[in-house]
Design a protein around this motif. Structure first.
Motif, short mmCIF file in Angstrom:
data_model
loop_
_atom_site.label_atom_id
_atom_site.label_comp_id
_atom_site.label_asym_id
_atom_site.label_seq_id
_atom_site.Cartn_x
_atom_site.Cartn_y
_atom_site.Cartn_z
N SER A 9 0.83 -1.21 0.00
CA SER A 9 0.00 0.00 0.00
C SER A 9 0.86 1.25 0.00
O SER A 9 2.09 1.19 0.17
CB SER A 9 -0.88 0.03 1.25
OG SER A 9 -0.09 0.40 2.37
N ILE A 15 -1.07 -5.30 1.25
CA ILE A 15 -2.53 -5.27 1.07
C ILE A 15 -2.98 -6.72 1.12
O ILE A 15 -3.20 -7.39 0.11
CB ILE A 15 -2.91 -4.58 -0.26
CG1 ILE A 15 -2.28 -3.18 -0.29
CG2 ILE A 15 -4.43 -4.50 -0.41
CD1 ILE A 15 -2.58 -2.39 -1.54
N PRO A 533 -6.32 -1.33 1.34
CA PRO A 533 -5.13 -1.28 2.21
C PRO A 533 -5.51 -1.38 3.69
O PRO A 533 -6.53 -0.81 4.09
CB PRO A 533 -4.51 0.09 1.90
CG PRO A 533 -5.09 0.49 0.58
CD PRO A 533 -6.44 -0.15 0.49
#
Ligand SMILES: Cc1cc2nc3c(=O)[nH]c(=O)nc-3n(C[C@H](O)[C@H](O)[C@H](O)COP(=O)(O)OP(=O)(O)OC[C@H]3O[C@@H](n4cnc5c(N)ncnc54)[C@H](O)[C@@H]3O)c2cc1C
Lengths: 799, 291
Positions: A9, A15, A533
């Protein structure tokens, strides 16, 4: 998706699954955590509990007049006050009752006798000394081994028809078949052992702030609880308060380890105090109160027998347990299993038969029972089998690693049904043991050990060296509703996920972190499923007004149960996002393909919508197909089909000074298999903490008692916790065997190391000194006495 | 949260002021130095002084220096300063040995040698060190200073020669040559009080033991010493057999009590084992074979 191809992210976080710093750390490291004791309300009063100095005594009178006359005291509550409200006794989590404030007699040292409410905490404490209680001392029963003697004092004469201290007998396995196996066995080894009483000793002690709003009739209680929803329901049932007018808030919690599952008299007193005074009332126990009166763990006297062939094929295992539950049976565990999951005691091996019998008794000791990261008594079970296997190795003159390797369940045997009815989901045990032995350098260690032994025997050195192994299998993630409930509350967990229009998310959980890092792990689960995220996902927990129902965090159940709920809820959102994406892209949902965080048109990868685009579209005026409501939310309740079964292989290397009995843990190798690791760093942290627990229990932690019931573990001068000086730098390894029935394959790891490590340490020390058995804690005195052939029993005061 | 009973608090600005305050408040007053023995007792409500007289501002009590043929240590010298002192390490490494295993850094940063001596806990490590080395303790009252021989200072558990309106100001150890010293302790966990501990001091004359001192903590040795064991060493060759004989006398003549740290027989065993080890190491140091 493997760890290496997880996208990163903007803030540098994975992520999805992978290592990232805990989201909660910024707050904790700045000292900005907010704990129960940080809660301050206008007009708040302070409570303190008067506790019995005696373990067993009839109370003939309580004079509170001097305390009431103290200028800063607002009220003094006694058992009599509570009796009027029907609250002098409360139910425990095991269908027993427990005294809130004593009405008849005290049954353990430290029992709650009166509650003083004053303007400040100092005055409340001072006023305790002004209360005059007349105690008529009674004989105490402290040694569980004598609790069922004919002349033993009866602890629970309050219970209808009770003429002894017997609580229950419980068995599992096939006794007849087991006897047959033992009759025909070439080798049988029998060993008595005590898993002594220890205490979770969380850094933050227990406490509560209760505030009853006299206008709205709403009770808000900030409290140290691992199970806020269960507590709310219990308050409703016990106190007759309407459940929708109770809000339980479990703010930051400074460690639980099982200590904060049950409801303590202090919580009830703060609630009553608030009702009586019309003001918020805070109660916060001190360290000694925590150690002496709140939920202890273990106290299992076990006699194990193991049967095998001469060449080392294990055939049978049986065990008789005498369980000391203290003065009230306050054990937290699923109703059907009074001894928790102890009958998983066959561990990681294959047998022809097994049987266990558990007899539980009352004694004049503090109540409680399941606590201290034990997975509902899997700790005792693993200790038993892993000690028995070492005893067998000793009897056979076999290397304990080889004996284990030859008897471990094989990968092709899974799913495996144990002789006592557990269905292990998946495992590759030999691989884990191999890996631990590889990291340890097992053969070289044995060579070094032999040289140390030679030098010792030649009088050149006082140092001995030990190598101890423990292989554990846990059953965690309680549990399937069909089998498991606590006080009638099924053990399924709810979860709610809402994606805001801009694609940020909030996930609401029923479980509550006490240091396990839920704010990070659960964000990563949602992130893994939806490609949002983790920093864009807020995890809300610990407040019953703002989270769905569920049974809380203990027994390593958060990721196995609530983690699955989070995955399910994210998948529901993902399914819906597909429909909305299709509407936005003017195609059929079937034409779409998912890549992390985005739906795109098959064959046309540039033509797609990110989850953030879809969230905005879901809240916009975009026309949606018939029957599809707007917004991007979902809820789920996860009822686990089965438990999950994490396992691991641990090796402990110790150096023992035979001249003094001192033990130094030189190395600790922990290979854990908990399925895929959501955040490996958090998993490692859990293992580190658990091994420290294990070293503590193996070497120093103990709540012992004088024969009159005086508690000898009431402060950190006496209840010794390990420090960094006693713990080596851990060497961790992993294997990954996903659970076939968990949506993420994860198995849970919160208690693995606490469960698995004590036997490794004990086996190591005994391996060093060449003695078959000695009970924890292996303090220098215990080790030295074991070497002299006159073992010490440490749970009672040494005489 | 554990809190003591209500008490009054005074802060002494110098030694005479401290003594005057003690005289004014009588026997319900207590001096407070590092507070690491007194405050825990107050918080557990085992001690209830009505007035605390804080001597942390009193000047001239925090020196470690050579004074004639003695090393003088001020009463307010902290454990941490003793641990760090190059002067003490040079003459008497027993201090460094002992301080490494006294409590933990937090306690060592506050706790003082004066407090340790005056607390007179039977498991106090510095008292055993003092007993091994000999020397003297300087005690002051409004009528002046007096010097008490180290080995007469402790009257018994928690009792010393310091009277109600008196203050310990200094501890003094003679400087001697050809000496070695060492401290050995067994504890259940770092920071724990001793299960048993032994300090040894040896002065050599060639291969012979010219003088020796042994201090024992936590094993019920009167004044922390076993004089017969020391007498048995003097004039003997500095070899293992001599040490074993002395160690055996300590084993036989100490009187430990059984408690959760260990049974009596184990503590006796430790007295022997630790005295043997401490004498061995002290001798190696006297010979310059070990630092
Ligand atoms: C967790 C913990 C672990 C510990 N472990 C050990 C250990 O392993 N070994 C060990 O030896 N000690 C240990 N201690 C004790 C520690 O060394 C204390 O610092 C020491 O015992 C007392 O010193 P103090 O300066 O703190 O004394 P204080 O607590 O301030 O005072 C102790 C007593 O001495 C009196 N006093 C103090 N100074 C003077 C003076 N100058 N003149 C007259 N009276 C005086 C006080 O009135 C009081 O009665 C431990 C303490 C703690 C809290």
């Amino acid at each position: 998706m493997t760890a290496t191809d997880v996208p990163i992210s903007a803030e540098g976080n994975p992520i999805g699954f992978g290592r990232m710093h805990r989201k909660e750390d910024a707050r904790f490291l700045r000292g900005a955590g907010k704990y129960v004791d940080d809660v301050t309300l206008p007009g708040m009063l302070h409570g303190a509990i008067l506790r019995s100095p005696i373990a067993h005594a009839r109370i003939t009178s309580i004079d509170t007049s001097a305390a009431e006359a103290h200028p800063k005291v607002k009220a003094v509550i006694t058992g009599q006050t509570l009796e009027g409200l029907g609250l002098a006794w409360m139910p425990t989590l095991s269908q027993d009752t427990q005294s809130v404030l004593c009405t008849d007699k005290v049954r353990f040292q430290g029992q709650e006798v009166a509650f003083v409410i004053a303007e400040d905490k100092y005055s409340a404490r001072d006023a305790l000394q002004l209360i005059d209680v007349d105690y008529e001392p009674l004989d105490a029963v402290v040694d569980a081994k004598h609790a069922l003697d004919d002349d033993a004092p009866i602890v629970r004469d309050d219970l209808e028809g009770r003429t002894d201290n017997h609580i229950y007998d419980w068995e599992a396995g096939d006794a007849t078949k087991c006897d047959e196996v033992f009759r025909n066995a070439e080798v049988v080894v029998t060993q008595e052992m005590l898993y002594p009483r220890v205490h979770p000793a969380p850094m933050e002690t227990c406490g509560s702030v209760a505030s009853m709003d006299p206008i709205s009739g709403k009770l808000t209680i900030w409290t140290t609880t691992q199970a806020p929803h269960a507590h709310r329901t219990l308050y409703a049932l016990v106190a007759g308060l309407p459940e929708h007018k109770i809000q339980v808030i479990s703010p930051d919690i400074g460690g639980g380890f099982g200590n904060k599952v049950g409801i303590y008299p202090g919580y009830v007193c703060s609630i009553v105090g608030s009702i009586v005074t019309g003001k918020p009332v805070k109660w916060m126990e001190d360290r000694s109160e925590n150690l002496m009166s709140t939920s202890f763990a273990r106290d299992y006297h076990m006699t194990g027998s193991i049967a095998a062939t001469r060449d080392g094929k294990i055939q049978g295992l049986k065990v008789d347990v005498l369980a000391d539950h203290g003065a009230f049976n306050g054990v937290a565990q699923p109703t059907k299993f009074p001894a928790g999951f102890f009958h998983i005691f066959t561990g990681s091996y294959d047998y022809d038969a097994a049987h266990c019998n558990v007899t539980a008794v009352y004694t004049n000791k503090a109540p409680g029972g399941v606590a201290y990261a034990c997975s509902f008594r899997v700790t005792e079970a693993v200790y038993l089998v892993e000690r028995m296997v070492d005893c067998l190795a000793d009897e056979l003159g076999m290397d304990p690693a080889e004996l284990r390797m030859n008897n471990l369940l094989k990968p092709e045997q899974f799913p495996y049904t144990t002789p006592t009815g557990w269905e292990y989901d998946s495992g590759d045990y030999p691989r884990a043991l191999d890996e631990a032995m590889r990291i340890a350098g097992y053969d070289e260690l044995r060579t070094e050990q032999a040289e140390k032994r030679r030098a010792y025997e030649a009088g050149e050195s006082s140092m001995l060296m030990g190598i101890g192994i423990s292989f554990f299998t846990e059953g965690v993630g309680a549990g399937p509703r069909k089998h498991m409930d606590i006080l009638g509350l099924g053990m399924a967990d709810g979860c709610e996920l809402r994606i805001h229009p801009t694609g940020k998310a909030v996930v609401r959980l029923s479980v509550q972190s006490q240091g396990q890092g839920h704010e990070t792990t659960f964000a990563q689960i949602i992130s893994h499923e939806l490609g949002i995220p983790p920093e864009d996902i807020d995890v809300v927990h610990g407040d019953t007004d703002n989270t769905p129902f569920g049974l809380g965090t203990y027994g390593s159940r958060s990721t196995p149960v609530s983690g699955a709920a989070a995955a399910v809820v994210a998948r529901r959102v993902k399914d819906k996002s597909r429909i909305i994406a299709a509407a936005a892209l003017e195609c059929s949902p079937d034409d779409l393909e998912w890549e992390h965080g985005r739906w795109f048109v098959k064959g046309d990868p540039d033509n797609g919508k990110t989850i953030q685009d879809i969230a905005m579209a879901a809240h916009s005026s975009l026309e949606l197909p018939e029957g599809v409501e707007g917004h991007l939310d979902a809820t789920a309740v996860y009822d686990p089909p089965e438990l999950t079964y994490p396992f691991g292989a641990y090796i402990c290397v110790t150096d023992v000074d035979a001249g003094t009995g001192e033990v130094k843990v030189r190395r600790f190798i922990a290979v854990d298999d908990c399925g895929p690791r959501i955040n490996p760093m958090i998993v490692e942290g859990q293992v580190h903490g658990g091994v420290a627990d294990g070293i503590g229990m193996a070497l120093m932690e103990l709540i012992a008692f004088e024969r009159d019931g005086t508690n000898l573990g009431g402060s950190f001068m006496d209840y010794l916790l390990p420090t960094s000086m006693e713990c080596p730098s851990y060497e961790l390894g992993e294997t990954v065997t996903p659970s076939p029935h968990h949506p993420l394959g994860v198995k849970g790891v919160g208690e693995s190391a606490t469960v698995g490590s004590p036997a490794a340490v004990v086996n190591s020390v005994l391996d060093a000194i060449g003695v078959r058995a000695a009970d924890m804690p292996l303090t220098p005195a215990v080790v030295w006495r074991a070497m002299q052939g006159s073992p010490l029993r440490m749970d009672l005061a040494l005489e | 949260m554990q809190v003591p009973e209500t008490f009054d608090y005074e802060r002494a600005s110098n030694i005479d002021d401290a003594i005057a305050l003690l005289e004014r408040h009588g026997d319900e007053a207590r001096l407070i130095a590092g507070g690491h023995s007194l405050l825990p007792m107050m918080k557990l409500r085992l001690a209830f002084p009505e007035v605390l007289i804080d001597i942390n501002d009193v000047p001239d009590l925090d020196h470690i220096r050579i004074d004639g043929d003695e090393i003088a240590i001020g009463a307010m010298v902290r454990h941490a300063a003793i641990l760090d002192s190059a002067l003490l390490a040079e003459h008497y490494p027993i201090f460094r040995d002992a301080e490494r295993v006294i409590a933990d850094p937090l306690v060592r940063n506050r706790g003082t040698i004066g407090g340790s001596f005056c607390q007179a806990d039977p498991a106090e490590d510095l008292s055993a060190v003092g007993a091994a080395l000999g020397g003297s303790v300087v005690v002051r009252s409004s009528s002046g200073s007096r010097t008490v021989p180290m080995r007469e200072f402790h009257e018994g558990p928690y009792e010393t020669k310091v009277g109600d309106a008196e203050i310990l100001t200094e501890v003094r150890f003679p400087i001697r040559n050809a000496t070695g010293s060492a401290y050995e302790k067994v504890e259940r966990r770092v920071g724990d009080w001793a299960v048993a501990a032994a300090g040894a001091f040896v002065q050599l004359d060639g291969d012979m033991i010219a003088d020796a001192g042994i201090g024992l903590a936590a094993v019920g040795a009167d004044h922390f010493i076993v004089p017969d064991a020391e007498a048995a060493l003097r004039g003997k060759p500095a070899i293992r057999e001599s040490f074993e004989e002395a160690a055996q006398l300590c084993h036989d003549q100490c009187s430990p009590v059984t408690d959760q740290r260990g049974p009596e027989d184990y503590k006796r065993h430790l007295a022997r084992e630790l005295v043997l080890r401490a004498l061995t190491r002290a001798t190696a140091r006297a010979r310059g074979e070990e630092s």
